[in-house]
Motif scaffolding. Sequence first.
Motif, PDB file in Angstrom:
ATOM      1  N   LEU A 173      28.117  -7.512 -20.800  1.00 29.37           N
ATOM      2  CA  LEU A 173      29.436  -7.021 -20.420  1.00 29.37           C
ATOM      3  C   LEU A 173      30.484  -7.327 -21.474  1.00 29.37           C
ATOM      4  O   LEU A 173      31.339  -6.519 -21.777  1.00 29.37           O
ATOM      5  CB  LEU A 173      29.864  -7.644 -19.092  1.00 29.37           C
ATOM      6  N   CYS A 174      30.426  -8.551 -21.998  1.00 29.11           N
ATOM      7  CA  CYS A 174      31.482  -8.915 -22.951  1.00 29.11           C
ATOM      8  C   CYS A 174      30.929  -9.204 -24.338  1.00 29.11           C
ATOM      9  O   CYS A 174      31.675  -9.523 -25.245  1.00 29.11           O
ATOM     10  CB  CYS A 174      32.274 -10.105 -22.436  1.00 29.11           C
ATOM     11  N   GLY A 175      29.618  -9.118 -24.497  1.00 28.72           N
ATOM     12  CA  GLY A 175      29.050  -9.304 -25.822  1.00 28.72           C
ATOM     13  C   GLY A 175      28.801 -10.754 -26.198  1.00 28.72           C
ATOM     14  O   GLY A 175      28.478 -11.048 -27.337  1.00 28.72           O
TER      15      GLY A 175
ATOM     16  N   SER B 285      28.448 -16.819 -30.203  1.00 30.11           N
ATOM     17  CA  SER B 285      29.848 -16.418 -30.141  1.00 30.11           C
ATOM     18  C   SER B 285      30.174 -16.025 -28.720  1.00 30.11           C
ATOM     19  O   SER B 285      29.323 -15.511 -27.996  1.00 30.11           O
ATOM     20  CB  SER B 285      30.097 -15.230 -31.069  1.00 30.11           C
ATOM     21  N   GLY B 286      31.386 -16.302 -28.336  1.00 35.64           N
ATOM     22  CA  GLY B 286      31.774 -15.951 -26.983  1.00 35.64           C
ATOM     23  C   GLY B 286      33.230 -16.275 -26.749  1.00 35.64           C
ATOM     24  O   GLY B 286      33.947 -16.735 -27.643  1.00 35.64           O
ATOM     25  N   CYS B 287      33.658 -16.061 -25.530  1.00 34.59           N
ATOM     26  CA  CYS B 287      35.042 -16.330 -25.165  1.00 34.59           C
ATOM     27  C   CYS B 287      35.251 -17.834 -25.021  1.00 34.59           C
ATOM     28  O   CYS B 287      34.303 -18.614 -25.061  1.00 34.59           O
ATOM     29  CB  CYS B 287      35.380 -15.623 -23.865  1.00 34.59           C
ATOM     30  N   ALA B 288      36.490 -18.230 -24.835  1.00 37.31           N
ATOM     31  CA  ALA B 288      36.828 -19.651 -24.745  1.00 37.31           C
ATOM     32  C   ALA B 288      36.069 -20.328 -23.609  1.00 37.31           C
ATOM     33  O   ALA B 288      35.603 -21.458 -23.742  1.00 37.31           O
ATOM     34  CB  ALA B 288      38.332 -19.809 -24.532  1.00 37.31           C
TER      35      ALA B 288
ATOM     36  N   ARG C 269      34.942 -14.101 -14.540  1.00 33.51           N
ATOM     37  CA  ARG C 269      34.675 -15.055 -15.610  1.00 33.51           C
ATOM     38  C   ARG C 269      33.587 -16.071 -15.278  1.00 33.51           C
ATOM     39  O   ARG C 269      33.245 -16.906 -16.106  1.00 33.51           O
ATOM     40  CB  ARG C 269      35.972 -15.800 -15.979  1.00 33.51           C
TER      41      ARG C 269
ATOM     42  N   HIS D 200      39.138 -14.665 -28.150  1.00 35.92           N
ATOM     43  CA  HIS D 200      38.132 -13.684 -27.771  1.00 35.92           C
ATOM     44  C   HIS D 200      38.780 -12.630 -26.864  1.00 35.92           C
ATOM     45  O   HIS D 200      39.631 -12.960 -26.038  1.00 35.92           O
ATOM     46  CB  HIS D 200      37.000 -14.408 -27.035  1.00 35.92           C
TER      47      HIS D 200
ATOM     48  N   HIS E 225      37.887 -11.244 -24.263  1.00 31.14           N
ATOM     49  CA  HIS E 225      37.767 -11.536 -22.834  1.00 31.14           C
ATOM     50  C   HIS E 225      38.887 -12.487 -22.380  1.00 31.14           C
ATOM     51  O   HIS E 225      39.453 -12.338 -21.296  1.00 31.14           O
ATOM     52  CB  HIS E 225      36.400 -12.171 -22.578  1.00 31.14           C
TER      53      HIS E 225
ATOM     54  N   GLY F 162      35.946  -5.583 -24.046  1.00 30.58           N
ATOM     55  CA  GLY F 162      34.498  -5.417 -24.068  1.00 30.58           C
ATOM     56  C   GLY F 162      34.098  -4.490 -25.190  1.00 30.58           C
ATOM     57  O   GLY F 162      34.835  -4.312 -26.168  1.00 30.58           O
ATOM     58  N   HIS F 163      32.926  -3.876 -25.022  1.00 30.51           N
ATOM     59  CA  HIS F 163      32.424  -3.007 -26.104  1.00 30.51           C
ATOM     60  C   HIS F 163      32.725  -1.539 -25.849  1.00 30.51           C
ATOM     61  O   HIS F 163      32.384  -0.687 -26.644  1.00 30.51           O
ATOM     62  CB  HIS F 163      30.931  -3.233 -26.325  1.00 30.51           C
TER      63      HIS F 163
ATOM     64  N   MET G 132      28.639   0.309 -28.312  1.00 30.37           N
ATOM     65  CA  MET G 132      28.161  -0.868 -29.038  1.00 30.37           C
ATOM     66  C   MET G 132      27.935  -0.610 -30.531  1.00 30.37           C
ATOM     67  O   MET G 132      28.208  -1.489 -31.346  1.00 30.37           O
ATOM     68  CB  MET G 132      26.919  -1.442 -28.353  1.00 30.37           C
TER      69      MET G 132
ATOM     70  N   PRO H 147      32.228  -8.607 -31.556  1.00 35.15           N
ATOM     71  CA  PRO H 147      31.425  -8.514 -30.338  1.00 35.15           C
ATOM     72  C   PRO H 147      32.082  -7.601 -29.312  1.00 35.15           C
ATOM     73  O   PRO H 147      31.426  -7.020 -28.460  1.00 35.15           O
ATOM     74  CB  PRO H 147      31.387  -9.955 -29.827  1.00 35.15           C
TER      75      PRO H 147
END
Lengths: 148, 419
Positions: free
Chosen positions: A37-39, A61-64, A123, B356, B358, B374-375, B379, B388
């Motif tokens: 969903l968010c990569g 890698s990702g969100c906080a 989240r 990020h 998000h 999001g993507h 993608m 990302p």
Amino acid sequence: MDLRDLYQDIIVDHNRSPRNFRLIDPADLQAQGYNPLCGDKLGVYLNLRDGRIEDLAFQGSGCAISVASASLMTEAVKGTSETEARKLYEQVHDMLTGAETDVDPMDLGKLAALAGVREYPSRVKCASLCWHTLIAALDKQSDAVTTE
Amino acid sequence: MSTSSISPILSPDSETWAENIRREFPILDQQVHGKPLVFLDSAASSQRPRSVIDAVTWYEEHDHANVHRGVHTLSQRATDAFEGAREKVRGFINAESTSEIVFVSGTTEGINLVASSFGQKFIAEGDEIIISHMEHHANIVPWQMLCERNKAVLRVIPMDERGELDYQAYLDMLGPRTRIVALNHVSNALGTINPVKQYVAAAREKGIPILLDGAQAVPHMPVDVRDLDCDFFVFSGHKMYGPTGIGVLYGRKSLLEQLPPYQGGGDMILAVTFEKTLYNELPYRLEAGTPNISGAVGLGAAVDFLQRIGIDNVQRREQELLAYATTALESIPGLRMIGTASHKAGVLSFVMERAHPHDIGTILDTEGVAVRTGHHCAMPVMEYFKVPATARASLGIYNTRADIDKLVEALQRVREVLG
């Protein structure tokens, strides 16, 4: 709804300077987690010694929320037995999803900082991805874990 | 210049013009987390004006029955409403005939219909299908599935760092094995308006059919399928202020006539025996089963709405607001725009240093500002820009400069919260 319940200082800190953010190579066990969903993508790596998780690290890698959760997880789980790690997973999972539980978040130490996530349903997956990936590594799953 | 006796007509350049339109959208009059809603996610799905909501409600309360079936009054009214909507859509995109307007559930089904039916008849092993690097997954996956089924080859037009396609590479790709080209008119992730007319001309010159994914085009600019000269044009109702679950496949009649049916069932037949089925005429042959009648009615009302405002005015207004928003966002330190083509629709995709997308989305939401993160079902576009995901603010006809100011203000909060 106060944003500070979600982005507590401890989360912001672990996002900016994630602990155990490295590759273990070779690792006794490892798994990849993915949130399409968010990569978000992360790898969890661990070494076992005498039934204990002697070393635990992650990369990705990702969100906080997902980075801080993974960082906090490595600190909490490192040095525990596999059984203890699985129990901790159950407790964190209950805390994140707001399930009826006897667990007092205060008993979870720093992990309690993630309790605010339950107010943000979109989240929850960010915070739980690293835990699912850890369990997949312990279960020796070869397929990448996804949140979907 | 003659003087008008009615109320003074506002120029679409005026903020009051947009504010008046905004009042026609009941959903926008609400607070989110205690803040007035700022809706900047119309590229994902736009909101509906009162006139669309009322048209659907009226239909449900007064006219509903199944279409093309009964002799009773309600069935006739429902059929008139449904076919009336088809005629409105025909006029909206200037198709020659209503037999070229096939109702589908949305852009995705429209593309799947063509990939399935056209593919079944015209795509053989070793044949080539051309798409581009900036397609939505809906214009990638159906063709990939077709390639897998029929052992065909998917070819991809490359793009550059601004988010513009390489026309020369496309020309070089059009070859003796090319059977169809499928291209988006406007990119949902980047906002790029592709110069599709020239792409159509090049394909047509070689006798190759071309499908345009117009989902992000019809809400923002005039579309004339005869002027474009494309073979297929597909779009969704819910991105042009109409309901979800309804969309349109336009097809050139000479080509539609050659397509085998997509699904079998009621309404698409003239006569059925266990030995043989005689198929119905166009467009019904491609519309099996009871259609989304209220959706079509709502779509017809959305066409009326856009024509009342004037699609030229919509375009002019959005271009002006896009320029304002681009300047405002680019002035934020650490923000990088993704998609900087010279011709863009109202899409502002961006990333921020040490934040990020998000997190940006969540923080903006608590300020009442709705953006997509999001993507964006693209993608390969994310892959190209090595991100990302992105945050994406997209404009609708109801957005004002004040909305953009609030977005910028809310983006300051991102830095405060994430440190």
